[in-house]
Each structure stands twice: as C-alpha cells, then as structure tokens.
Motif scaffolding. Structure first.
Motif, PDB file in Angstrom:
ATOM      1  N   THR A  21       1.948   0.149   3.600  1.00  0.00           N
ATOM      2  CA  THR A  21       2.096   1.029   4.428  1.00  0.00           C
ATOM      3  C   THR A  21       1.268   1.677   5.180  1.00  0.00           C
ATOM      4  OG1 THR A  21       2.865   2.657   2.870  1.00  0.00           O
ATOM      5  CG2 THR A  21       4.567   1.392   3.703  1.00  0.00           C
ATOM      6  N   LYS A  22      -0.154   1.621   4.464  1.00  0.00           N
ATOM      7  CA  LYS A  22      -1.381   2.354   5.022  1.00  0.00           C
ATOM      8  C   LYS A  22      -1.427   1.905   6.412  1.00  0.00           C
ATOM      9  CE  LYS A  22      -4.036   3.092   0.736  1.00  0.00           C
ATOM     10  NZ  LYS A  22      -5.022   3.128  -0.050  1.00  0.00           N
ATOM     11  N   GLY A  23      -2.083   2.770   7.420  1.00  0.00           N
ATOM     12  CA  GLY A  23      -2.090   2.663   8.601  1.00  0.00           C
ATOM     13  C   GLY A  23      -3.728   2.032   9.024  1.00  0.00           C
ATOM     14  N   GLN A  24      -4.581   1.922   8.223  1.00  0.00           N
ATOM     15  CA  GLN A  24      -6.038   1.606   8.670  1.00  0.00           C
ATOM     16  C   GLN A  24      -6.365   0.224   8.243  1.00  0.00           C
ATOM     17  OE1 GLN A  24      -4.960   3.680   6.299  1.00  0.00           O
ATOM     18  NE2 GLN A  24      -6.785   4.373   4.884  1.00  0.00           N
ATOM     19  N   HIS A  25      -7.356  -0.295   9.275  1.00  0.00           N
ATOM     20  CA  HIS A  25      -8.296  -1.393   8.789  1.00  0.00           C
ATOM     21  C   HIS A  25      -7.503  -2.569   8.774  1.00  0.00           C
ATOM     22  CE1 HIS A  25     -11.159   1.610   6.626  1.00  0.00           C
ATOM     23  NE2 HIS A  25     -10.761   2.113   7.813  1.00  0.00           N
ATOM     24  N   PHE A  26      -6.938  -2.972   9.909  1.00  0.00           N
ATOM     25  CA  PHE A  26      -6.170  -4.266  10.223  1.00  0.00           C
ATOM     26  C   PHE A  26      -7.336  -5.514  10.855  1.00  0.00           C
ATOM     27  CE2 PHE A  26      -2.755  -1.256  10.127  1.00  0.00           C
ATOM     28  CZ  PHE A  26      -1.546  -2.126   9.732  1.00  0.00           C
ATOM     29  N   ASN A  49       3.664  -1.687  14.393  1.00  0.00           N
ATOM     30  CA  ASN A  49       2.927  -0.779  15.049  1.00  0.00           C
ATOM     31  C   ASN A  49       2.661   0.493  14.428  1.00  0.00           C
ATOM     32  OD1 ASN A  49       1.596   0.355  17.302  1.00  0.00           O
ATOM     33  ND2 ASN A  49       3.206   1.044  18.305  1.00  0.00           N
ATOM     34  N   ARG A  50       1.572   0.646  13.394  1.00  0.00           N
ATOM     35  CA  ARG A  50       1.516   1.790  12.804  1.00  0.00           C
ATOM     36  C   ARG A  50       0.010   2.023  12.679  1.00  0.00           C
ATOM     37  NH1 ARG A  50       3.859   4.770   8.657  1.00  0.00           N
ATOM     38  NH2 ARG A  50       2.121   5.437   6.964  1.00  0.00           N
ATOM     39  N   GLU A  73       7.106  -6.965   0.783  1.00  0.00           N
ATOM     40  CA  GLU A  73       6.730  -5.661   0.412  1.00  0.00           C
ATOM     41  C   GLU A  73       7.064  -4.693   1.865  1.00  0.00           C
ATOM     42  OE1 GLU A  73       4.626  -8.098   0.408  1.00  0.00           O
ATOM     43  OE2 GLU A  73       4.056  -8.301  -1.563  1.00  0.00           O
ATOM     44  N   ASP A  74       7.005  -3.607   1.856  1.00  0.00           N
ATOM     45  CA  ASP A  74       7.087  -2.537   2.898  1.00  0.00           C
ATOM     46  C   ASP A  74       5.894  -2.581   3.425  1.00  0.00           C
ATOM     47  OD1 ASP A  74       9.761  -1.967   2.091  1.00  0.00           O
ATOM     48  OD2 ASP A  74       9.227  -0.071   1.065  1.00  0.00           O
ATOM     49  N   GLY A  75       5.884  -1.990   4.816  1.00  0.00           N
ATOM     50  CA  GLY A  75       4.664  -2.158   5.414  1.00  0.00           C
ATOM     51  C   GLY A  75       4.158  -3.413   6.290  1.00  0.00           C
ATOM     52  N   GLY A  76       3.071  -3.635   6.448  1.00  0.00           N
ATOM     53  CA  GLY A  76       2.546  -4.844   7.244  1.00  0.00           C
ATOM     54  C   GLY A  76       1.234  -5.045   6.734  1.00  0.00           C
ATOM     55  N   GLY A 121      -9.411  -6.453   8.393  1.00  0.00           N
ATOM     56  CA  GLY A 121     -10.125  -5.222   7.554  1.00  0.00           C
ATOM     57  C   GLY A 121      -9.505  -5.168   5.945  1.00  0.00           C
ATOM     58  N   GLU A 122     -10.074  -4.136   5.357  1.00  0.00           N
ATOM     59  CA  GLU A 122      -9.816  -4.091   3.825  1.00  0.00           C
ATOM     60  C   GLU A 122      -8.323  -3.189   3.698  1.00  0.00           C
ATOM     61  OE1 GLU A 122     -10.332  -0.839   4.030  1.00  0.00           O
ATOM     62  OE2 GLU A 122     -12.401  -0.433   3.218  1.00  0.00           O
ATOM     63  N   ARG A 123      -7.823  -2.677   4.786  1.00  0.00           N
ATOM     64  CA  ARG A 123      -6.556  -2.205   5.022  1.00  0.00           C
ATOM     65  C   ARG A 123      -6.706  -0.890   3.796  1.00  0.00           C
ATOM     66  NH1 ARG A 123      -3.346  -1.087   6.581  1.00  0.00           N
ATOM     67  NH2 ARG A 123      -1.369  -2.126   6.521  1.00  0.00           N
ATOM     68  N   GLY A 124      -7.955  -0.237   3.912  1.00  0.00           N
ATOM     69  CA  GLY A 124      -7.919   1.052   3.174  1.00  0.00           C
ATOM     70  C   GLY A 124      -8.092   0.963   1.694  1.00  0.00           C
ATOM     71  N   GLU A 125      -8.194  -0.195   1.096  1.00  0.00           N
ATOM     72  CA  GLU A 125      -8.143  -0.420  -0.316  1.00  0.00           C
ATOM     73  C   GLU A 125      -9.561  -1.109  -0.679  1.00  0.00           C
ATOM     74  OE1 GLU A 125      -5.846   0.204  -2.359  1.00  0.00           O
ATOM     75  OE2 GLU A 125      -4.035   0.270  -1.451  1.00  0.00           O
TER      76      GLU A 125
END
Length: 371
Positions: free
Chosen positions: A146-151, A83-84, A115-118, A168-172
């Motif tokens: 660990t980026k919080g956008q675009h799931f 939940n991020r 990896e860290d994050g989700g 989503g592209e997960r901010g990349e």
C-alpha cells in the motif's frame, strides 16, 4: 492550437559530476517558446507517436487518450490502475515494428495479486476502433504494497528488439534493491512477447527473478536508447540529492542504498559511501535533486543548439533541462522553459520536433526562436 508567448532565454546551472563542482552560470543567446498541442491534461505521464500522425497519451489517473486531427478521443479497455501516490497509468511505447504488428506497451500500477495495495505491471495490447484489444499481461511485480512511492516506470526497446523496463524499489530500500530474488529496484529485460531471454544474467540463479537485467536502483523515471551506441540510458530519483544518470550494463549493481550521493529527507546520512568496488558509479549526478522525469536524445536538425545532447524534465524546479554531452560526460547544463510547470515527459517526435508533457498544462511543442 494556441501559441503561448512564453519566450525565455535559459542559463546554465551549477552542477556536480565526477567529483567536480562548477557553480558558474553561463548565459545563452538561444531562447525558446512553446506551442500548446494538447491542452487540459492533468498528469500526462507518457506519450507515443503513431505512424498516421496520431499521439497516444497516458494520464496517471488511468485514462488513455488518442489525439488525432486536433481532437482528443478516449481509448476504452484500459486495465484498472492502482492510482495511489506515484502510481497509476504510466509509460507507453510502440513496438519497433509497430506498423507490421500493431503492438503497444503500457506500464501501470496494478492491484492484481493476493496482497493489499499494488505494484508495477507491464502489458501489451493493440488499438482497434478506439479500444484496447488482444491485451496480454507480460510482467507483474510482487508483492503488492500500500506504499505510494517508487513504482518507476519507463520502457525502451534496444536495437536487438529486447524490451527494457524499470520498477522502483517501492519505498523498501533496505529489502528490495540489492536482492535479486525480489522484485523492485531493478531494470528488467524481456523478449517482446514477455518471455525471458535465455541470456539474461540471472536465469540460472536459484530463486532469482529471471527478468532482472540490473539491480541496485531507487526509482528510475527516465529510460531511452542511445541512438549511436545502442546502450540503454536511465536516470533515477535520488533521495535528498543524488539523482543519477546511469548506462545500463548486464548484471551490474548500481549501488542503492549501499552507495549514494544523497541524504535522508531529514538531512541525516544514509551511508558515508559514494562509491564501492563492484558497484557502478553514475556517469552524472545532481546535487540538489531536480526530480528528473522523462528523457530524450536530440538527433533532429530543427534545434542546432540541442542536437546530439540530452533533454531531461524537472518535476521539482519545473523546467526542461539540456545536458550538453562530450561522449558520456555532461559538460554543461542549461535551463529551458523555466517555470513552465512540472515536466513529466519529453520526446522527439517523428517530425523532428521536441514535445514536452507538463502537468496541469498538456503536451507542448518546443520552438526555437530566431534572434
């Protein structure tokens, strides 16, 4: 249940589509109110209607709720969510043959992996005695970040029983959307058991993610089966401007970030190109962005003015948008329930009524007022 006397007329909004811009605002004589069906929800992300009259509701924080006979009941056994930011417990849909097999499908952000994050995951399960059982992880995008956008992430079944979902592209944006060997920024297609259909477009491409059906997407948060054509329609968030409606085609490239009608949030250019050969143009795009979430085709006779048209939620401007269609063309836009709050999802229920999920409010039923 409480009826909110929130009776509002609505007006057509200016729009840009197919290089046309219409700044006129046309008043409508039709007005709408709403009835609160499920109250006290924070971020109701998705909802699904059960044959027995119950409703399953996802809360972004990770709670799955069964609403039945006027009461909310917690469903246990929900997978742990990452939940991020924009991630959490997201969409929920029933299998087309739910009454025979009992499968439900859930999208959520998961930290499973090294990896860290989700990243976004798809699970199917069954509900028994208010608990998720027979849980099966069908897809987990990699790598975690660990980026919080675009799931993403919405899901829909087509008429042949294939299950589509968006991530989503997960901010990349410069890495993921245009690379079919990487997850993210894609629409995927699976069989209902999670296996990859043999006719998916990239199953024989070396190192490609075999579940990918189309690519070049930014952050699709609306997905639905067109009731007549059988096509999968999606809408997706643009950056600053350039939210899009797209019809999904096999192996198609939808252009992000090589082409876009949007800008960086700073106002600088991402690319001068809005169209290129070999890349699909949207059938509609919004300038300015409305931050679309949730989508429904209206087939019900309960709303004569809405029938055979498209409803889209607006997070940014906090209304429900009616997009009036002529074929695949949006010819007029109208604002419903202006100021109700951040509209996260919209669905037509089995009873023909329209239900809207609103952050900080809950699930409401749309009511067309008599003039």
């Amino acid at each position: 249940m409480k009826i909110n006397l929130f009776i509002i007329g609505f007006a057509a909004l200016s729009f840009t589509a197919c290089a046309q811009k219409d700044t006129s605002i046309n008043e409508s004589s039709t007005s709408y109110s709403y009835e609160t069906i499920v109250s006290d929800l924070q971020i109701p992300w998705g909802m699904a209607f059960l044959p027995d009259g119950g409703m399953l509701i996802t809360e972004k924080s990770g709670d799955l709720i069964l609403f039945k006979n006027g009461e909310k009941q917690a469903i246990s056994g929900v997978p742990e969510v990452y939940n991020r930011g924009q991630g959490g417990l997201m969409d929920i849909v029933l299998h087309p043959n739910y009454e025979q097999n009992g499968w439900i499908y859930i999208s959520y952000s998961s930290s499973e992996g090294d990896e860290d994050g989700g990243n976004t995951a798809i699970m199917r399960a069954k509900v028994k005695d208010n608990q998720l059982t027979e849980k099966e992880l069908l897809y987990k995008a990699t790598p975690n970040t660990t980026k919080g956008q675009h799931f993403g992430s919405r899901m829909a079944f087509d008429k042949e029983g294939y299950m589509y979902f968006s991530i989503g592209e997960r901010g990349e944006r410069d890495i993921n959307p245009q690379d079919i060997t990487r997850d993210n920024g894609k629409i995927y297609r699976l069989n209902d058991d999670g296996s990859v259909p043999g006719d998916n477009p990239f199953v024989n491409e070396p190192d490609a993610k075999a579940a990918i059906y189309s690519f070049g997407h930014r952050n699709p948060q609306g997905m639905i089966l067109h009731p007549t054509t059988g096509e999968i329609w999606v809408h997706e968030h643009g950056p600053k401007g350039g939210d899009e409606i797209n019809i999904i085609k096999k192996a198609a490239n939808y252009g992000w970030p090589v082409v876009t009608h949007g800008l960086n949030y700073s106002g600088t250019s991402i690319t001068p190109a809005t169209s290129k050969p070999g890349m699909e143009d949207p059938i509609y795009f919004w300038i300015p962005s409305i931050a679309p979430s949730g989508m429904a085709f209206v087939t019900s006779d309960k709303y004569p003015h809405l029938k055979n048209n498209l409803l889209v939620g607006s997070l940014k401007f906090q209304y429900l948008e009616l997009d009036i269609l002529e074929g695949e063309k949006v010819v007029k836009r109208e604002r419903l329930l202006d100021g109700i709050g951040r509209v996260r999802d919209v669905k037509q229920g089995p009873n023909g009524y329209i239900y809207v999920a609103v952050e900080g409010l809950g699930i409401v039923k749309l009511i067309e007022n008599e003039n």
